[in-house]
Design an enzyme around this catalytic site. Structure first.
Site, PDB file in Angstrom:
ATOM      1  N   TYR A  40      -7.557  74.980  14.961  1.00  0.00           N
ATOM      2  CA  TYR A  40      -6.393  75.528  15.003  1.00  0.00           C
ATOM      3  C   TYR A  40      -6.349  76.154  16.248  1.00  0.00           C
ATOM      4  O   TYR A  40      -6.833  75.793  17.100  1.00  0.00           O
ATOM      5  CB  TYR A  40      -5.338  75.717  14.420  1.00  0.00           C
ATOM      6  CG  TYR A  40      -4.095  74.941  14.419  1.00  0.00           C
ATOM      7  CD1 TYR A  40      -4.110  73.937  14.237  1.00  0.00           C
ATOM      8  CD2 TYR A  40      -2.685  75.772  14.426  1.00  0.00           C
ATOM      9  CE1 TYR A  40      -2.468  73.260  14.389  1.00  0.00           C
ATOM     10  CE2 TYR A  40      -1.635  75.257  15.043  1.00  0.00           C
ATOM     11  CZ  TYR A  40      -1.575  74.718  14.844  1.00  0.00           C
ATOM     12  OH  TYR A  40      -0.416  73.310  14.949  1.00  0.00           O
ATOM     13  N   LYS A  95      -8.679  53.646  -6.223  1.00  0.00           N
ATOM     14  CA  LYS A  95      -8.966  53.254  -5.374  1.00  0.00           C
ATOM     15  C   LYS A  95     -10.017  54.370  -4.139  1.00  0.00           C
ATOM     16  O   LYS A  95     -11.386  54.005  -3.881  1.00  0.00           O
ATOM     17  CB  LYS A  95      -8.614  51.589  -4.968  1.00  0.00           C
ATOM     18  CG  LYS A  95      -9.536  51.147  -3.919  1.00  0.00           C
ATOM     19  CD  LYS A  95      -9.709  49.719  -5.087  1.00  0.00           C
ATOM     20  CE  LYS A  95     -10.607  48.633  -4.406  1.00  0.00           C
ATOM     21  NZ  LYS A  95     -10.041  47.835  -4.381  1.00  0.00           N
ATOM     22  N   GLU A 137      -4.285  46.512  -0.913  1.00  0.00           N
ATOM     23  CA  GLU A 137      -4.306  46.329  -2.633  1.00  0.00           C
ATOM     24  C   GLU A 137      -3.112  45.403  -3.514  1.00  0.00           C
ATOM     25  O   GLU A 137      -1.702  46.645  -3.119  1.00  0.00           O
ATOM     26  CB  GLU A 137      -4.884  47.834  -3.477  1.00  0.00           C
ATOM     27  CG  GLU A 137      -4.866  48.362  -4.003  1.00  0.00           C
ATOM     28  CD  GLU A 137      -6.555  47.431  -3.921  1.00  0.00           C
ATOM     29  OE1 GLU A 137      -7.358  47.516  -5.475  1.00  0.00           O
ATOM     30  OE2 GLU A 137      -7.563  47.197  -3.349  1.00  0.00           O
ATOM     31  N   ASP A 138      -2.973  45.423  -3.984  1.00  0.00           N
ATOM     32  CA  ASP A 138      -2.331  44.899  -4.852  1.00  0.00           C
ATOM     33  C   ASP A 138      -0.739  44.251  -4.444  1.00  0.00           C
ATOM     34  O   ASP A 138       0.028  45.236  -4.935  1.00  0.00           O
ATOM     35  CB  ASP A 138      -1.959  46.286  -6.257  1.00  0.00           C
ATOM     36  CG  ASP A 138      -3.258  45.930  -6.896  1.00  0.00           C
ATOM     37  OD1 ASP A 138      -4.428  45.135  -6.802  1.00  0.00           O
ATOM     38  OD2 ASP A 138      -3.244  47.245  -7.250  1.00  0.00           O
ATOM     39  N   ALA A 196      -3.697  30.247  -8.892  1.00  0.00           N
ATOM     40  CA  ALA A 196      -4.389  30.122  -6.921  1.00  0.00           C
ATOM     41  C   ALA A 196      -3.865  30.820  -6.169  1.00  0.00           C
ATOM     42  O   ALA A 196      -2.637  30.916  -5.281  1.00  0.00           O
ATOM     43  CB  ALA A 196      -3.238  28.506  -7.078  1.00  0.00           C
TER      44      ALA A 196
END
Length: 764
Positions: A40, A95, A137-138, A196
């Site tokens: 830092y 994930k 995602e999703d 679909a």
């Protein structure tokens, strides 16, 4: 397992010992004030200034290049639907975990509280400088299409919606291989797509990229066949609308070559399957239950090639075969996007990998004599170690050739070696053990089943399909504990003290007396010993009433070893029984021996321990590279403790030239490849990664494995007993439930191997 119990275990898994599945770990030293000053203020200013001069330096001085954001708004989560951003977080963390364990990518999950497409896109664009890639995602369709399209256009880092492209890539590889096996061309294939949504649209687009023709494709949604004369079709559905005058799935399936299911369970009947063309290709990928039951499908059509999303059937279409490795390749060349060329390269690499000889480690994991390209093997298995060395390079090359790579790779051999190094830091071996045990579960007697943790381990082994437990102990206590654990399976429970066991006790006592009467054992003494759990359990295994035995949780190791040695004894041609511990480390699994039995083995005994340990490594699918350890390096000491190791190496080199083994060598030189190669280029270990360590005595082996376990929090599998006549394994005192479950899998695999050898001898 009851639904309620599964629910409770899942909640405990995610909540304990700390909430969630991922955490951030420092990669630089931070122990001193100097370290903190560099990390830092004031040292951090220097990389900041370098990045300010050239933005690309962010990849040089920060972790950006290995971080992927997993981003969702929770509108289309797994089979749960629109559950919102907070509720989707466990999935996104999961994930991230998969990214890490399969490709060593640091995933950070981000859940956005918006269903507004513009807000979603703008938010991702604002935070994008933090990340090397974006995994969407999703997100529900049709918003998912627009979000991905815009972000790919407007960002200069890889963006992929895995729900769309992951399934597309894996299924396309499987489809190409299935068409090869059926001698059909993709341009001629009549394809029916049930569903679909985002995945179905992406799959079909990718099939078209490989040559599938619009005129041969029929897509269905919840209303039936998507026809060009239907009203209110989205642009994505209109893209696949057919001019054929059909309305139902039943009509579409007639004479079809391929069925792609991304919809709901049980919508395909046996009659529909029978109406398909010769050698039908059926990918029923609805999860957890496919569009047609696997067993029904293969019973109905002997000529079928079948794939599902499930791991308990051949040909699992599993996205984990794709997204970790695709992002790995994209990140490693700093690709500005994941384009069609990269996706197609991943498809081709997966398809070609399936046709290559399968590593023995994979055959072992899936209980196969030899997996070969064919109807039941059209895509690689998720645990195939070649995935990380084959898919990322293919993706990286495609990125370079298509002009989206900002940091091209020159040395591909070095790159593949780096990829293999990345794959060594997970628990694949545990999953391999469990999967292999499930292939052929065996009867394992738990000699201390009246202890709660032992019974928990037996329950998990039973419910996971690893073994058929036999519970030995106080029946009243076991019944109470089973009730507490909701363990209501119909399995054998035995109390070696109970009157009902008299006949079996006497039978075992007679056999034990027959075997030990010249070793000071009387028939009366034999009967008394059969009331002791470890004698009784060992006799069960000896007499074939059980295939294996687990004990040692509640008693000191020597007290459990004694009855096992007396009852079971050494295998033929074995002079010394020994033990091996498998340590799960960041460099991969390490096989350590002898960790529990032989206090000060001779040179001949060390050589025998090394041979048996090599067999253990081979049994679990690893090629043993063995270092015989000492405080000395190749003759640097003439002390007897060093020379006995040198002599053991000489014995092995003379009698087992096929083994990769050398020593005597210090442990740092054994494990540090550069150090070893620089100092001892003549060694058989030169240029190789050591994965098996043979110690000169018990204290060094035992101390080392326990030190690794406690200081590095390395998981341990063992001690695995080698050299006995039967599958018996003794736990360390107070072993954890997980350790006992893993040892149960080991006991099952041990029994499987013995059964194979017995059958092989019978056939001869």
């Amino acid at each position: 397992m009851s639904k309620q119990k599964t629910r409770r275990e899942a909640l405990v898994y995610h909540a304990k010992p700390q909430p969630g599945k991922i955490k951030i770990v420092p990669t630089k030293p931070y122990a001193t004030q100097r370290d903190l000053g560099l990390a830092y203020s004031p040292g951090v200013a220097e990389p900041c200034l370098e990045i300010a001069k050239n933005k690309d330096n962010v990849y040089k001085y920060t972790a950006k290049g290995n971080i992927v954001a997993v981003i969702s708004n929770g509108t289309a989560v797994l089979g749960l639907g629109d559950i919102g951003p907070e509720a989707s977080k466990p999935v996104m963390e999961g994930k991230c975990l998969l990214f890490k364990i399969f490709a060593d990518i640091d995933g950070i999950d981000i859940e956005l509280d918006t269903t507004d497409v513009e807000k979603f896109i703008e938010t991702v664009k604002i935070i994008a400088p933090t990340f090397g890639g974006i995994n969407l995602e999703d997100i529900k369709a049709p918003e998912a299409f627009e979000i991905e399209r815009r972000l790919k256009e407007e960002l200069d880092i890889p963006v992929m919606h895995d729900d769309q492209h992951g399934t597309a890539i894996i299924s396309a590889a499987a489809l190409l291989n299935a068409l090869v096996l059926t001698d059909k061309k993709i341009s001629d294939a009549r394809i029916v797509v049930s569903g679909a949504g985002a995945a179905a649209v992406s799959c079909t687009r990718l099939y078209k990229a490989f040559g599938a023709l619009d005129k041969n494709i029929v897509m269905l949604d919840s209303k039936g066949v998507i026809r060009s004369d239907r009203d209110n079709l989205t642009s994505e559905k209109l893209e696949f609308a057919t001019d054929r005058k059909i309305d139902t799935l039943e009509e579409a399936m007639k004479d079809a070559d391929v069925f792609i299911g991304l919809s709901i369970k049980d919508i395909v009947s046996a009659e529909m399957l029978l109406s398909m063309a010769k050698d039908p290709i059926v990918f029923a990928m609805a999860n957890p239950d496919p569009e047609i039951d696997y067993n029904l499908a293969i019973k109905t059509r002997k000529d079928i090639i079948m794939a599902t999303g499930r791991s308990d059937h051949p040909n699992q279409v599993n996205n984990v075969l794709g997204f970790p490795f695709i992002f790995r390749g994209a990140l490693d060349v700093r690709a500005t996007k994941i384009n069609e060329a990269m996706k197609m390269a991943a498809v081709k690499a997966l398809a070609e990998l399936t046709k290559e000889p399968v590593p023995e480690q994979v055959n072992i994991a899936y209980g196969q004599t030899r997996l070969t390209f064919g109807r039941d093997y059209i895509i690689p298995k998720p645990f195939d170690p070649r995935l990380i060395s084959e898919i990322p390079p293919a993706v990286a090359k495609a990125a370079m050739e298509s002009g989206v790579a900002k940091m091209p790779i020159d040395d591909w051999d070095k790159y593949r070696e780096e990829l293999l190094q990345r794959s060594g830091n997970d628990n694949k071996i545990v999953r391999l053990l469990h999967d292999r045990a499930r292939m052929n579960p065996k009867k394992i007697v738990f000699a201390e089943a009246d202890h709660l943790d032992v019974l928990k381990a037996a329950q998990i082994a039973y419910e996971e399909g690893l073994a058929t437990p036999i519970l030995l102990g106080n029946k009243v206590v076991i019944a109470e504990l089973m009730k507490e654990l909701e363990f209501d399976a119909d399995i054998l429970v035995i109390d070696s003290h109970a009157d009902e066991t008299n006949e079996k006790r006497n039978q075992y006592a007679a056999k034990y007396f027959e075997n030990r009467q010249r070793s000071g054992v009387s028939l009366f003494g034999a009967r008394a010993k059969m009331k002791e759990r470890n004698y009784f359990a060992a006799m069960m295994v000896l007499e074939g009433d059980a295939d294996g035995m687990i004990s040692g949780y509640s008693r000191a190791y020597p007290t459990v070893v004694k009855p096992v040695f007396e009852v079971i004894g050494r295998a033929a041609n074995v002079k010394k029984v020994s033990t091996v511990n498998i340590m799960i480390t960041e460099r991969g699994p390490l096989f350590l021996a002898d960790t529990s039995i032989n206090i000060d083995p001779s040179a001949e005994e060390i050589a025998e321990i090394a041979r048996m340990t090599a067999n253990v490594a081979t049994t679990f699918g690893f090629n043993p590279v063995m270092a015989l350890l000492s405080y000395a390096n190749f003759g640097s000491s003439t002390h007897p403790r060093a020379t006995k190791v040198k002599e053991a190496v000489k014995i092995l080199h003379a009698n087992n030239p096929e083994l990769v083994v050398d020593g005597e060598i210090q442990i740092d030189f054994a494990l540090n490849k550069e150090l070893h190669d620089g100092k001892f280029p003549f060694s058989k270990l030169s240029g190789k990664k050591v994965n098996t360590l043979i110690f000169p005595n018990l204290e060094s082996a035992n101390i080392t494995y326990k030190l690794l376990k406690e200081l590095n929090q390395a998981d341990s599998i063992g001690p695995i007993m080698v050299g006995l006549r039967r599958s018996v394994h003794i736990l360390q005192l107070g072993a954890s439930v997980d350790e006992m479950v893993n040892m149960t899998a080991v006991a099952v695999i041990d029994a499987q191997e013995r059964e194979k050898r017995k059958l092989s001898k019978t056939r001869k």
